[in-house]
Design a protein around this motif. Structure first.
Motif, PDB file in Angstrom:
ATOM      1  N   ARG A  12     -37.617 -11.154  37.800  1.00 43.93           N
ATOM      2  CA  ARG A  12     -37.355 -12.008  36.641  1.00 43.93           C
ATOM      3  C   ARG A  12     -38.274 -13.217  36.648  1.00 43.93           C
ATOM      4  O   ARG A  12     -38.581 -13.778  37.682  1.00 43.93           O
ATOM      5  N   SER A  14     -39.323 -16.762  36.780  1.00 40.46           N
ATOM      6  CA  SER A  14     -38.665 -17.933  37.343  1.00 40.46           C
ATOM      7  C   SER A  14     -39.549 -19.142  37.069  1.00 40.46           C
ATOM      8  O   SER A  14     -40.766 -19.011  36.979  1.00 40.46           O
ATOM      9  N   PHE A  42     -32.474 -22.362  36.966  1.00 42.27           N
ATOM     10  CA  PHE A  42     -32.738 -21.435  38.073  1.00 42.27           C
ATOM     11  C   PHE A  42     -32.293 -22.085  39.377  1.00 42.27           C
ATOM     12  O   PHE A  42     -32.691 -23.201  39.691  1.00 42.27           O
ATOM     13  N   SER A  64     -35.283 -12.394  42.603  1.00 35.57           N
ATOM     14  CA  SER A  64     -35.096 -12.174  41.168  1.00 35.57           C
ATOM     15  C   SER A  64     -34.070 -13.120  40.556  1.00 35.57           C
ATOM     16  O   SER A  64     -34.098 -13.345  39.350  1.00 35.57           O
ATOM     17  N   LYS A  65     -33.170 -13.680  41.394  1.00 34.57           N
ATOM     18  CA  LYS A  65     -32.112 -14.526  40.835  1.00 34.57           C
ATOM     19  C   LYS A  65     -32.090 -15.948  41.361  1.00 34.57           C
ATOM     20  O   LYS A  65     -31.560 -16.832  40.693  1.00 34.57           O
ATOM     21  N   VAL A  66     -32.592 -16.182  42.567  1.00 33.71           N
ATOM     22  CA  VAL A  66     -32.528 -17.507  43.180  1.00 33.71           C
ATOM     23  C   VAL A  66     -33.783 -17.764  44.001  1.00 33.71           C
ATOM     24  O   VAL A  66     -34.570 -16.854  44.250  1.00 33.71           O
TER      25      VAL A  66
END
Length: 73
Positions: A12, A14, A42, A64-66
């Motif tokens: 993703r 960021s 984020f 992808s998330k953090v």
């Protein structure tokens, strides 16, 4: 911005990249006790911090998330 990874899997977008140096404010504490800062929503986990700390960090890893950062100095 991350558009892919060496494994070829999509990562993703960021707002941070590995190696970025940022000034952040710790907004909350995660389940494992690390401070949580946010950049454009984020999440960045920063160990050895507490709510309200304003610290300079280096982004060490982005998923992808953090992201995960460490305090400079």
């Amino acid at each position: 911005m991350n558009f892919g990874s060496p494994s070829g899997r999509y990562v993703r977008n960021s707002p941070v990249d590995e190696g970025d140096v940022l000034d952040v404010k710790i907004e909350s504490i995660g389940r494992e006790g690390d401070g949580i800062a946010k950049v454009e929503g984020f999440v960045i986990f920063v160990p050895q911090t507490k709510v309200g700390d304003e610290v300079g960090i280096r982004v060490m890893k982005v998923t992808s998330k953090v992201a995960f950062g460490e305090i400079l100095g």
